[in-house]
Write an enzyme that holds these catalytic residues in place. Structure first.
Site, PDB file in Angstrom:
ATOM      1  N   ASP A 136       0.652  -5.368  -5.189  1.00 27.54           N
ATOM      2  CA  ASP A 136      -0.322  -5.572  -4.102  1.00 27.54           C
ATOM      3  C   ASP A 136      -1.709  -5.010  -4.423  1.00 27.54           C
ATOM      4  O   ASP A 136      -2.650  -5.260  -3.668  1.00 27.54           O
ATOM      5  CB  ASP A 136       0.156  -4.862  -2.822  1.00 27.54           C
ATOM      6  CG  ASP A 136       1.308  -5.585  -2.158  1.00 27.54           C
ATOM      7  OD1 ASP A 136       1.455  -6.799  -2.392  1.00 27.54           O
ATOM      8  OD2 ASP A 136       2.047  -4.927  -1.408  1.00 27.54           O
ATOM      9  N   LYS A 188      -2.796  -4.098   4.959  1.00 25.55           N
ATOM     10  CA  LYS A 188      -2.694  -5.574   4.905  1.00 25.55           C
ATOM     11  C   LYS A 188      -1.515  -6.031   5.744  1.00 25.55           C
ATOM     12  O   LYS A 188      -0.571  -5.275   5.992  1.00 25.55           O
ATOM     13  CB  LYS A 188      -2.538  -6.062   3.464  1.00 25.55           C
ATOM     14  CG  LYS A 188      -1.324  -5.531   2.682  1.00 25.55           C
ATOM     15  CD  LYS A 188      -0.086  -6.372   2.781  1.00 25.55           C
ATOM     16  CE  LYS A 188       1.033  -5.870   1.871  1.00 25.55           C
ATOM     17  NZ  LYS A 188       2.387  -6.311   2.243  1.00 25.55           N
ATOM     18  N   GLY A 223      -0.456   2.570   0.177  1.00 27.20           N
ATOM     19  CA  GLY A 223      -0.598   3.235  -1.123  1.00 27.20           C
ATOM     20  C   GLY A 223      -1.350   2.355  -2.105  1.00 27.20           C
ATOM     21  O   GLY A 223      -2.193   2.844  -2.879  1.00 27.20           O
ATOM     22  N   SER A 224      -1.096   1.058  -2.068  1.00 28.81           N
ATOM     23  CA  SER A 224      -1.781   0.117  -2.975  1.00 28.81           C
ATOM     24  C   SER A 224      -3.270   0.069  -2.667  1.00 28.81           C
ATOM     25  O   SER A 224      -4.109   0.017  -3.576  1.00 28.81           O
ATOM     26  CB  SER A 224      -1.199  -1.292  -2.806  1.00 28.81           C
ATOM     27  OG  SER A 224       0.174  -1.295  -3.069  1.00 28.81           O
ATOM     28  N   ALA A 263       6.226   0.655   4.836  1.00 28.59           N
ATOM     29  CA  ALA A 263       5.969  -0.176   6.006  1.00 28.59           C
ATOM     30  C   ALA A 263       5.679  -1.628   5.647  1.00 28.59           C
ATOM     31  O   ALA A 263       5.650  -2.479   6.523  1.00 28.59           O
ATOM     32  CB  ALA A 263       4.794   0.412   6.786  1.00 28.59           C
TER      33      ALA A 263
END
Ligand code: C5P
Length: 323
Positions: A155, A18, A121-122, A116
């Site tokens: 997120d 995203k 990961g989310s 980043a």
């Protein structure tokens, strides 16, 4: 498809990154989180995850890193500590039995850099929740899944549906936004990552919040130039004080012909918005030449995450273009 049918089938899921086109941070809440107002877009830079259910435990999780991530020394954990693991644990608690979550065999083909602000990961965690829901209890709604997702990270609920959204609360109150034409981006991440809690800690207290309303309208009806003029990230100065290379990113994007540029989330990835695909591609080439030790890729916005692919086609070794 029956639940039995999907059980032993190899399922490939896509987990997009995203970008925050707009991120305002408001008051700190009693639970330690901040109220935010953010316009978030899912993009074609994505991880691929192979899921399968085995006859018996234990759960397995392997991580295969793309060449650029290997070169950058990526440290994504391949067991506990990976958000896919947390997502499967959370599903087991919700169901009252580990079920498929405990017998899952997962291979994560990782292309999205960590630390980043790209939500890698989310997004992986949300993909795991969608998959295990489809296997164990397809009737469970996206709303229920989003509730579970919020326990894993702020997120994660966005990635249950993805697309372009206005996210409020801690990030879990989501309004989908429609846009007919894709937006084109170049992402550049310096070798140093940024810790989200540390960036929030560095945020000054006195802030006059600005509204996302104009950006929401530009997303729905505006040109890339309209969107670019309204880009905003409240966390950028705080992140720059933690990772000075972010200022270098800003200077590099300033030299390019882009509609707008800024940090994504808490960083350290930086991105520019371009008028079209050829401009984005040219900018990617320029930045790769000027920032040889950085992760650089071009990508476009996704209208909506294409959920789960029920296929057994093996993923390609991660390429460097994400069109
Ligand atoms: O939810 P997540 O684990 O991604 O959040 C990481 C950290 O970022 C939190 O512990 C908190 O310090 C900060 N955060 C915040 N407000 C948000 C989201 C994150 O303060 N809305």
């Amino acid at each position: 498809m029956t639940t039995t049918g999907i059980h032993h089938r190899l399922v490939l899921a896509r987990a997009p990154a995203k970008l925050n086109l707009f991120l305002e941070v408001k008051d700190k809440r009693p639970d330690g989180y901040h109220e935010i107002e953010s316009v978030i877009v899912a993009v074609s830079l994505q991880d691929t995850i192979a899921f399968q259910v085995h006859d018996a435990p234990p759960r397995k999780l392997d991580v295969v890193r793309s060449a650029p991530l290997r070169a950058a020394g990526s440290q994504i954990p391949n067991g506990q500590g990976n958000l896919i693991w947390s997502a499967l644990d959370r599903w087991g608690q919700f169901r009252g039995t580990q079920g498929s979550a405990d017998r899952a065999s997962v291979t994560l083909f990782k292309r999205i850099p960590e630390q980043a602000g790209l939500g890698g990961g989310s997004s992986d965690a949300a993909a795991a929740l969608r998959w295990v829901r489809d296997v164990d209890a397809p009737d469970v709604s996206n709303e229920t899944l989003s509730g579970l997702a919020a326990h894993i990270g702020s997120d994660v609920p966005f990635f249950i549906r993805s697309g372009i959204s206005l996210c409020r609360g801690r990030g879990e109150i989501i309004e989908a936004l429609q846009r007919s034409k894709p937006l084109w981006f170049v992402v550049a991440k310096p070798p140093t990552g940024a810790s989200t809690p540390e960036v929030y800690r560095r945020l000054p207290a006195n802030r006059q919040p600005i509204s996302s309303r104009a950006m929401v309208e530009a997303i729905k009806h505006g040109t890339p130039q309209d969107v670019g003029k309204l880009m905003f990230n409240r966390l950028q100065s705080a992140a720059e004080s933690l990772v000075p290379e972010i200022r270098r990113a800003a200077a590099e994007f300033e030299r390019l012909r882009c509609c707008g540029h800024q940090l994504s989330g808490s960083g350290s990835a930086y991105f520019g918005l371009f008028v079209n695909r050829p401009d984005a591609h040219r900018a990617q080439q320029v930045l790769r030449a000027r920032l040889p030790t950085w992760f650089v890729c071009s990508c476009r916005s996704l209208a909506r995450v294409s959920s789960i692919d029920h296929t057994s086609t093996p993923p390609q070794e991660a390429g460097r273009d994400h069109h």
